[in-house]
Motif scaffolding. Structure first.
Motif, PDB file in Angstrom:
ATOM      1  N   GLY A  90       0.819  -1.211   0.000  1.00 12.70           N
ATOM      2  CA  GLY A  90       0.000   0.000   0.000  1.00 12.70           C
ATOM      3  C   GLY A  90       0.847   1.251   0.000  1.00 12.70           C
ATOM      4  O   GLY A  90       1.827   1.363  -0.744  1.00 12.70           O
ATOM      5  N   ALA A  91       0.492   2.216   0.849  1.00 12.64           N
ATOM      6  CA  ALA A  91       1.196   3.498   0.895  1.00 12.64           C
ATOM      7  C   ALA A  91       2.647   3.334   1.336  1.00 12.64           C
ATOM      8  O   ALA A  91       2.980   2.442   2.119  1.00 12.64           O
ATOM      9  N   ASN A  92       3.482   4.229   0.833  1.00 11.04           N
ATOM     10  CA  ASN A  92       4.882   4.272   1.274  1.00 11.04           C
ATOM     11  C   ASN A  92       4.988   5.282   2.404  1.00 11.04           C
ATOM     12  O   ASN A  92       5.010   6.495   2.182  1.00 11.04           O
ATOM     13  N   LEU A  93       5.049   4.776   3.628  1.00  9.34           N
ATOM     14  CA  LEU A  93       5.155   5.626   4.812  1.00  9.34           C
ATOM     15  C   LEU A  93       6.561   5.562   5.409  1.00  9.34           C
ATOM     16  O   LEU A  93       6.749   5.701   6.612  1.00  9.34           O
ATOM     17  N   SER A  94       7.544   5.354   4.567  1.00 11.82           N
ATOM     18  CA  SER A  94       8.971   5.369   4.952  1.00 11.82           C
ATOM     19  C   SER A  94       9.272   4.455   6.140  1.00 11.82           C
ATOM     20  O   SER A  94       9.815   4.885   7.161  1.00 11.82           O
ATOM     21  N   PRO A  95       8.964   3.154   6.032  1.00 10.08           N
ATOM     22  CA  PRO A  95       9.235   2.250   7.154  1.00 10.08           C
ATOM     23  C   PRO A  95      10.730   1.985   7.333  1.00 10.08           C
ATOM     24  O   PRO A  95      11.478   1.876   6.345  1.00 10.08           O
ATOM     25  N   THR A  96      11.167   1.904   8.587  1.00 14.26           N
ATOM     26  CA  THR A  96      12.552   1.540   8.898  1.00 14.26           C
ATOM     27  C   THR A  96      12.562   0.576  10.075  1.00 14.26           C
ATOM     28  O   THR A  96      11.663   0.596  10.921  1.00 14.26           O
ATOM     29  N   ILE A  97      13.575  -0.270  10.117  1.00 16.60           N
ATOM     30  CA  ILE A  97      13.826  -1.130  11.270  1.00 16.60           C
ATOM     31  C   ILE A  97      15.233  -0.817  11.760  1.00 16.60           C
ATOM     32  O   ILE A  97      16.197  -0.960  10.999  1.00 16.60           O
ATOM     33  N   LYS A 118      14.022 -10.626  16.691  1.00 16.59           N
ATOM     34  CA  LYS A 118      13.591 -10.379  18.057  1.00 16.59           C
ATOM     35  C   LYS A 118      14.347  -9.183  18.638  1.00 16.59           C
ATOM     36  O   LYS A 118      15.563  -9.068  18.493  1.00 16.59           O
ATOM     37  N   GLY A 119      13.623  -8.275  19.267  1.00 19.54           N
ATOM     38  CA  GLY A 119      14.221  -7.101  19.882  1.00 19.54           C
ATOM     39  C   GLY A 119      14.314  -5.891  18.969  1.00 19.54           C
ATOM     40  O   GLY A 119      14.628  -4.790  19.435  1.00 19.54           O
ATOM     41  N   SER A 120      14.031  -6.081  17.680  1.00 17.66           N
ATOM     42  CA  SER A 120      14.107  -4.963  16.732  1.00 17.66           C
ATOM     43  C   SER A 120      12.861  -4.082  16.816  1.00 17.66           C
ATOM     44  O   SER A 120      11.808  -4.517  17.256  1.00 17.66           O
ATOM     45  N   VAL A 121      13.017  -2.837  16.374  1.00 15.34           N
ATOM     46  CA  VAL A 121      11.914  -1.869  16.416  1.00 15.34           C
ATOM     47  C   VAL A 121      11.621  -1.374  15.006  1.00 15.34           C
ATOM     48  O   VAL A 121      12.512  -0.900  14.295  1.00 15.34           O
ATOM     49  N   LEU A 122      10.366  -1.505  14.608  1.00 13.81           N
ATOM     50  CA  LEU A 122       9.880  -1.000  13.318  1.00 13.81           C
ATOM     51  C   LEU A 122       9.199   0.333  13.550  1.00 13.81           C
ATOM     52  O   LEU A 122       8.362   0.468  14.456  1.00 13.81           O
ATOM     53  N   GLN A 123       9.543   1.322  12.755  1.00 13.86           N
ATOM     54  CA  GLN A 123       8.852   2.602  12.845  1.00 13.86           C
ATOM     55  C   GLN A 123       8.658   3.178  11.456  1.00 13.86           C
ATOM     56  O   GLN A 123       9.275   2.734  10.484  1.00 13.86           O
ATOM     57  N   PHE A 124       7.784   4.161  11.367  1.00 17.53           N
ATOM     58  CA  PHE A 124       7.450   4.765  10.080  1.00 17.53           C
ATOM     59  C   PHE A 124       7.779   6.249  10.113  1.00 17.53           C
ATOM     60  O   PHE A 124       7.760   6.883  11.161  1.00 17.53           O
ATOM     61  N   GLY A 125       8.078   6.795   8.928  1.00 15.69           N
ATOM     62  CA  GLY A 125       8.435   8.202   8.815  1.00 15.69           C
ATOM     63  C   GLY A 125       7.444   8.964   7.961  1.00 15.69           C
ATOM     64  O   GLY A 125       6.239   8.718   8.023  1.00 15.69           O
ATOM     65  N   SER A 162      21.393 -13.927   7.634  1.00 11.93           N
ATOM     66  CA  SER A 162      21.968 -12.658   8.075  1.00 11.93           C
ATOM     67  C   SER A 162      21.778 -12.506   9.574  1.00 11.93           C
ATOM     68  O   SER A 162      20.885 -13.106  10.164  1.00 11.93           O
ATOM     69  N   ASP A 163      22.627 -11.685  10.186  1.00 11.29           N
ATOM     70  CA  ASP A 163      22.470 -11.437  11.617  1.00 11.29           C
ATOM     71  C   ASP A 163      22.071  -9.985  11.895  1.00 11.29           C
ATOM     72  O   ASP A 163      22.189  -9.493  13.003  1.00 11.29           O
ATOM     73  N   GLY A 164      21.574  -9.280  10.866  1.00  9.50           N
ATOM     74  CA  GLY A 164      21.120  -7.894  11.037  1.00  9.50           C
ATOM     75  C   GLY A 164      19.745  -7.845  11.688  1.00  9.50           C
ATOM     76  O   GLY A 164      19.157  -8.867  12.044  1.00  9.50           O
ATOM     77  N   PRO A 165      19.167  -6.633  11.851  1.00 13.13           N
ATOM     78  CA  PRO A 165      17.853  -6.497  12.493  1.00 13.13           C
ATOM     79  C   PRO A 165      16.717  -7.081  11.660  1.00 13.13           C
ATOM     80  O   PRO A 165      15.651  -7.382  12.186  1.00 13.13           O
ATOM     81  N   PHE A 166      16.955  -7.229  10.346  1.00 15.21           N
ATOM     82  CA  PHE A 166      15.943  -7.869   9.502  1.00 15.21           C
ATOM     83  C   PHE A 166      16.606  -8.436   8.247  1.00 15.21           C
ATOM     84  O   PHE A 166      17.696  -8.033   7.861  1.00 15.21           O
ATOM     85  N   THR A 167      15.901  -9.374   7.630  1.00 12.21           N
ATOM     86  CA  THR A 167      16.374 -10.010   6.405  1.00 12.21           C
ATOM     87  C   THR A 167      15.217 -10.080   5.422  1.00 12.21           C
ATOM     88  O   THR A 167      14.074 -10.319   5.818  1.00 12.21           O
ATOM     89  N   THR A 168      15.485  -9.865   4.133  1.00 15.42           N
ATOM     90  CA  THR A 168      14.436  -9.936   3.123  1.00 15.42           C
ATOM     91  C   THR A 168      14.786 -10.980   2.071  1.00 15.42           C
ATOM     92  O   THR A 168      15.926 -11.429   1.962  1.00 15.42           O
ATOM     93  N   THR A 169      13.779 -11.341   1.296  1.00 14.43           N
ATOM     94  CA  THR A 169      13.997 -12.244   0.178  1.00 14.43           C
ATOM     95  C   THR A 169      14.620 -11.473  -0.982  1.00 14.43           C
ATOM     96  O   THR A 169      14.599 -10.234  -1.011  1.00 14.43           O
ATOM     97  N   SER A 170      15.134 -12.190  -1.959  1.00 14.59           N
ATOM     98  CA  SER A 170      15.704 -11.546  -3.141  1.00 14.59           C
ATOM     99  C   SER A 170      14.622 -11.144  -4.141  1.00 14.59           C
ATOM    100  O   SER A 170      14.874 -10.383  -5.068  1.00 14.59           O
ATOM    101  N   TRP A 171      13.419 -11.650  -3.954  1.00 12.68           N
ATOM    102  CA  TRP A 171      12.322 -11.365  -4.882  1.00 12.68           C
ATOM    103  C   TRP A 171      11.272 -10.470  -4.231  1.00 12.68           C
ATOM    104  O   TRP A 171      11.183 -10.378  -3.019  1.00 12.68           O
ATOM    105  N   SER A 172      10.501  -9.791  -5.065  1.00 17.20           N
ATOM    106  CA  SER A 172       9.436  -8.918  -4.586  1.00 17.20           C
ATOM    107  C   SER A 172       8.339  -8.868  -5.640  1.00 17.20           C
ATOM    108  O   SER A 172       8.468  -9.438  -6.722  1.00 17.20           O
TER     109      SER A 172
END
Length: 332
Positions: free
Chosen positions: A75-82, A97-104, A171-181
């Motif tokens: 949907g809308a692009n509300l500038s999400p970050t983790i 676990k322990g990560s924080v998602l927020q929007f801009g 990955s050991d970062g705050p989040f990981t994504t797939t290579s496809w979208s």
């Protein structure tokens, strides 16, 4: 507990595809304003398309994850970050676990949809988990989310375990994504002037010829007096040829009514079950999602199509979505 709401945003509610089958009792449908975006978000995390998710309006929440969770934002692009790292839209994202998602800031659109693999462990009300704010039913305690709310993911409905396991090791970062979208052809961009296709309504011919022409030739603006019940538009004043009394009758998603002030109202997810204003037109099903992504100040123009064309547009959209469903299922 799977996640905690640190800040709720402007209006964040839990919505699915709606409370169907109860309008004859006066119970409204509710559900996602942009059902297309909701369905895609659920597909991306392996849920059934109608699973409940967050509907986020203009300003997003801040969420702390207390376990690894697979999410997708559409949907809308509300500038999400983790953890201050940008999060891509329209693809599965494993949040640690322990990560924080927020929007801009709101970059485009009006409503974002945040789906969680497994959905929420909350009860249905009349067959739906959608929040109906005016009645205080459904969703989380029948209201918009607040700071401090804690929600649990229903791991019993989890259908994407293997993808979660795969992303957990990549990955050991705050989040990981797939290579496809999701391919860009599936996205519905909001432009400076948005064309909304409609079928003339039951009272279309009762309006003056000038009003009928203006409805299709001129531009309307979404006013700040718009909400989930309906979008109030400003523009050329639409007037009847002569006054007549309208018998209150059932209304549908996308019905465009015109009250006495001449400014049309597009009825949306939280619409009433019946209405007594003259009906100028009916928004076709495939353009409801685009309408729902407009915000106050955005411009619209209406384009007339036939019932047959509206049906063909609907079938084309569903065919495209079935292709996306097949592709995502293959990825899973």
């Amino acid at each position: 507990m799977s996640l905690k709401i640190l800040r709720p945003g402007l209006l964040t509610t839990i919505q699915d595809l709606g409370r169907v089958g109860f309008q004859k009792y006066g119970v409204i449908v509710s559900g996602a304003m942009d059902a297309y975006a909701l369905r895609m978000a659920n597909l991306l995390v392996g849920n059934d398309e109608g699973e409940a998710a967050f509907e986020i309006t203009l300003t997003g929440p801040t969420i702390e994850f207390e376990q690894d969770v697979l999410i997708a934002i559409t949907g809308a692009n509300l500038s999400p970050t983790i953890e201050k790292e940008p999060v891509p839209l329209y693809k599965p994202v494993l949040v640690r676990k322990g990560s924080v998602l927020q929007f801009g800031p709101c970059v485009s659109g009006c409503r974002a949809y945040l789906a969680f693999a497994g959905g929420f462990d909350i009860e249905e009300v009349m067959g739906s988990r959608s929040t109906y704010l005016r009645a205080g039913i459904g969703g989380y305690k029948g209201r918009a989310l607040k700071s401090g709310d804690q929600l649990t993911i229903n791991t019993g409905r989890l259908q994407s375990t293997w993808l979660i396991e795969e992303l957990s090791t990549s990955s050991d970062g705050p989040f990981t994504t797939t290579s496809w979208s999701v391919a860009t052809k599936f996205l519905l961009p909001v432009t400076k002037v948005n064309t909304i296709r409609v079928i003339p309504g039951t009272h279309f011919e009762r309006f003056t010829s000038e009003s009928r022409q203006a409805f299709f030739d001129q531009t309307f603006s979404v006013t700040p007096q718009s909400d989930r019940m309906g979008y109030r538009l400003s523009g050329p004043s639409l007037q009847l040829s002569e006054a007549f009394e309208v018998i209150s009758e059932a209304v549908a998603l996308g019905t465009i009514q015109v009250p006495s002030d001449g400014n049309p109202i597009v009825l949306l997810a939280d619409r009433q079950t019946t209405g007594g204003y003259p009906r100028m037109a009916q928004v076709v099903s495939v353009d409801i999602s685009l309408m729902a992504q407009l915000k106050p100040g955005d411009k619209v123009r209406f384009k007339e199509v036939t019932v047959l064309e509206a049906e063909q547009l609907y079938l084309k959209r569903e065919h495209e979505l079935s292709g996306l469903r097949a592709g995502v299922t293959f990825k899973f």
